[in-house]
Enzyme design. Structure first.
Site, PDB file in Angstrom:
ATOM      1  N   TRP A 165       0.810  -1.219   0.000  1.00 39.44           N
ATOM      2  CA  TRP A 165       0.000   0.000   0.000  1.00 39.44           C
ATOM      3  C   TRP A 165       0.844   1.269   0.000  1.00 39.44           C
ATOM      4  O   TRP A 165       0.328   2.347  -0.230  1.00 39.44           O
ATOM      5  CB  TRP A 165      -0.871   0.012   1.282  1.00 39.44           C
ATOM      6  CG  TRP A 165      -0.059  -0.385   2.489  1.00 39.44           C
ATOM      7  CD1 TRP A 165       0.057  -1.642   3.011  1.00 39.44           C
ATOM      8  CD2 TRP A 165       0.817   0.445   3.270  1.00 39.44           C
ATOM      9  NE1 TRP A 165       0.941  -1.648   4.077  1.00 39.44           N
ATOM     10  CE2 TRP A 165       1.415  -0.378   4.251  1.00 39.44           C
ATOM     11  CE3 TRP A 165       1.145   1.808   3.235  1.00 39.44           C
ATOM     12  CZ2 TRP A 165       2.325   0.120   5.184  1.00 39.44           C
ATOM     13  CZ3 TRP A 165       2.060   2.297   4.158  1.00 39.44           C
ATOM     14  CH2 TRP A 165       2.638   1.452   5.122  1.00 39.44           C
ATOM     15  N   ALA A 191      -2.477  -3.990  -3.136  1.00 37.92           N
ATOM     16  CA  ALA A 191      -2.793  -4.131  -1.701  1.00 37.92           C
ATOM     17  C   ALA A 191      -4.271  -3.827  -1.482  1.00 37.92           C
ATOM     18  O   ALA A 191      -4.842  -2.969  -2.166  1.00 37.92           O
ATOM     19  CB  ALA A 191      -1.935  -3.157  -0.902  1.00 37.92           C
ATOM     20  N   SER A 244       6.687  -7.274   2.984  1.00 43.12           N
ATOM     21  CA  SER A 244       7.514  -7.672   4.127  1.00 43.12           C
ATOM     22  C   SER A 244       8.315  -8.946   3.832  1.00 43.12           C
ATOM     23  O   SER A 244       7.902  -9.775   3.011  1.00 43.12           O
ATOM     24  CB  SER A 244       6.627  -7.909   5.350  1.00 43.12           C
ATOM     25  OG  SER A 244       5.740  -8.970   5.086  1.00 43.12           O
ATOM     26  N   GLU A 265      11.165  -7.869  -3.411  1.00 39.86           N
ATOM     27  CA  GLU A 265      11.666  -6.586  -2.896  1.00 39.86           C
ATOM     28  C   GLU A 265      11.098  -6.485  -1.494  1.00 39.86           C
ATOM     29  O   GLU A 265       9.921  -6.190  -1.311  1.00 39.86           O
ATOM     30  CB  GLU A 265      11.173  -5.482  -3.837  1.00 39.86           C
ATOM     31  CG  GLU A 265      12.067  -4.284  -3.849  1.00 39.86           C
ATOM     32  CD  GLU A 265      11.568  -3.265  -2.872  1.00 39.86           C
ATOM     33  OE1 GLU A 265      12.025  -3.339  -1.705  1.00 39.86           O
ATOM     34  OE2 GLU A 265      10.748  -2.438  -3.254  1.00 39.86           O
ATOM     35  N   GLU A 396      12.300  -3.054  11.352  1.00 38.13           N
ATOM     36  CA  GLU A 396      11.897  -1.877  10.583  1.00 38.13           C
ATOM     37  C   GLU A 396      10.735  -1.187  11.325  1.00 38.13           C
ATOM     38  O   GLU A 396       9.718  -1.824  11.599  1.00 38.13           O
ATOM     39  CB  GLU A 396      11.397  -2.418   9.229  1.00 38.13           C
ATOM     40  CG  GLU A 396      11.432  -1.475   8.092  1.00 38.13           C
ATOM     41  CD  GLU A 396      11.044  -2.178   6.772  1.00 38.13           C
ATOM     42  OE1 GLU A 396      10.500  -3.302   6.779  1.00 38.13           O
ATOM     43  OE2 GLU A 396      11.295  -1.570   5.728  1.00 38.13           O
TER      44      GLU A 396
END
Ligand code: NDP
Ligand code: GUA
Length: 492
Positions: A165, A191, A244, A265, A396
């Site tokens: 998103w 998303a 993720s 990615e 993160e």
């Protein structure tokens, strides 16, 4: 309550870009069972509209249509494909304002950033359209007198795409661009928070002349079902994912069953290092861009800011002063620099990281709490006294928290910067040329920004090492992930 849908439609020059149907096999459809899900505006908390909640059955139809459509599409010349992609790019730029409004409404980033993302996304369509003409093979001198060896590159097959998103336009564009340019059919599942930008892109792709079936947009709240269809359907030969590391691992496992080529990615944990010979004002400017772009919600955002002891206090003061100038609010309003976070879960993670810093003896210099605006708005934050034992050193944050770690030597900081399972982006500020050379070579990352906080561009290869992913997006290398090499041995 504000009716965002009506508001949004009335703001658009071309209201037909706000679409509430999915795009499958060149048709605008509802779900077979009529199911829908809501898209909400994270700044206002209200529903923008609903979109079809598709399942595996509609996804399988999109894949079948892509397989058929790519026979003719791949047979066209690169120049023919490039002409349509150029038109698609032109339409995206001509509709930049409307696309940006839709993006801000569904995702929350401020309108100027959304405009930037549309230009960034469009640049991948332009770049890869141009690359369509340069899918070169090679001729290799034969290993025997009567042998001639040729290598050609062909589109890999139907591509399944799953995107997050945080960049509802650009993450799709940088996958669709190379896939479609080299001749593949492309089925994307945006998303669930942000399907509207993907649908608007598809409207423009259709207007540009993409043949039916080459691009499908499967809107669905059931991500794992769609992921399974991509991984189990034998017509899909390539999976491309941004998101993720946790979900990336699940998809890699699933894709292994049919030995599918994957581009991943994934998460980052970017170090941002400020050495004592750095231009401090430039470093603050770079940290602001790298950390607070998209409210800290990018995989290349600075996650750990390491500052050399001699300049630590001065840097902390300057950074805090810059952070206090950020203007939090609804991204559709003028002068806003920082929107809401995407969800309550995202706010909870930010709070958890700040609490952990405080528990370990760190201090909040500015911010540190939910914003007075309520909802998922959060105060841009700077914390000091952060150490390697704290959660933010390994996880993160994906939010507006700048944690400042103190270090003494170059050797020490490179070791700390590399002490993570991630390896996407890294940044450092320094002026000594010997140090610059040593550090850029020593950082175990796919991307290194030296004296800059912004590294994203369609002309460079974007991607990570270690558990940050597989493959590269952008640049002439970006086509390779969507191509298969065929070696032809001719006996004469
Ligand atoms: N590298 C990056 O750019 C990104 C990194 N992240 C990191 O991940 C964290 C969580 O963010 P989140 O958005 O939940 O990221 P996720 O990895 O969960 O989501 C990314 C995409 O994958 C989809 N997805 C989720 N589970 C599956 C599955 N089992 N099979 C197939 N697709 C799936 C999601 O669908 P749905 O929309 O329905 O959830 C979304 O489209 C962030 O805090 C950040 O640390 C997040 C986004 C981007
Ligand atoms: O966060 C991401 O998923 C990608 C970063 C955006 C970019 O700079 O390309």
């Amino acid at each position: 309550m504000l009716d965002t849908n009506t508001d949004l439609k009335s703001l658009l020059k071309d209201p037909s870009l706000l679409v509430t149907k999915a795009y499958v096999a060149g048709e605008w459809i509802d779900a077979d069972d009529g199911a829908t899900f809501a898209v909400t505006n994270p700044a206002r908390g209200d529903v923008i509209c609903t979109v079809p909640d598709l399942s595996r059955a509609e996804t399988a139809r999109a894949i079948a249509a892509a397989q058929v459509a790519m026979k003719d599409w791949a047979a066209r010349t690169g120049k023919e494909r490039a002409a349509i992609m150029r038109k698609w790019f032109d339409l995206m730029m001509a509709n930049q304002e409307d696309l940006a409004l839709i993006l801000t409404a569904e995702m929350g980033k401020p309108l100027p950033e959304a405009r930037g993302e549309i230009a960034y996304g469009a640049s991948f369509i332009e770049w890869f359209g141009e690359e369509a003409k340069r899918i070169y093979g090679e001729t290799i001198p034969g290993h025997m007198r009567d042998k001639r060896i040729q290598v050609i590159k062909q589109p890999i097959g139907v591509v399944g795409s799953i995107t997050p998103w945080n960049f509802p336009n650009a993450m799709i564009a940088r996958k669709a661009g190379p896939a479609i340019a080299v001749g593949c059919g492309f089925v994307c599942r945006p998303a669930s928070e942000t399907p509207l930008s993907a649908l608007a892109m598809a409207v423009l792709g259709e207007r540009a002349g993409l043949p039916k079936g080459i691009l499908s947009v499967v809107t669905s709240s059931r991500a794992s079902d769609i992921g399974k269809e991509f991984c189990e359907n034998h017509a899909v030969r390539k999976l491309t994912f941004t998101g993720s590391t946790e979900v990336g691992r699940i998809l890699l496992r699933q894709a292994a069953d049919q030995v599918m080529k994957c581009s991943m990615e994934l998460g980052g944990n970017a170090p941002f290092i400020v050495f004592d010979d750095a231009d401090l004002d430039a470093a603050v400017e770079g940290a602001m861009m790298s950390k607070f772009r998209n409210n800290g919600q990018t995989c290349v955002c600075a996650n750990r800011i390491y500052v050399q002891a001699g300049v630590y206090d001065a840097f902390a003061e300057k950074l805090a002063a810059a952070v206090r100038k950020l203007n939090v609010g609804d991204g559709l309003n003028d002068g806003i620099t920082t929107g809401p976070l995407i969800s309550d879960k995202a706010v909870a993670k930010v709070e958890e990281h700040i609490a952990d810093v405080l528990k370990g003896g760190g201090k909040v210099v500015t911010g540190g709490a939910r914003h007075a605006l309520g909802g998922t708005f959060f105060e841009p934050t700077v914390v000091t006294g952060v150490t390697q034992e704290m959660k933010v050193a390994t996880e993160e944050t994906f939010g507006p928290v700048a944690p400042l770690f103190r270090f003494e030597t170059e050797e020490e900081v490179v070791e700390k910067a590399n002490a993570t399972i991630f390896g996407l982006a890294s940044y450092f500020y320094a002026r000594d040329i010997g140090r610059i050379t040593r550090v850029q070579e020593g950082l175990e990352y796919g991307i290194v920004g030296v004296n800059t906080g912004i590294i994203s561009t369609e002309v460079a290869p974007f991607g990570g090492v270690k558990q940050s992913g597989l493959g590269r997006e952008g640049s002439h290398h970006g086509c390779e992930d969507y191509l298969e090499m065929k070696y032809i041995c001719l006996s004469i």
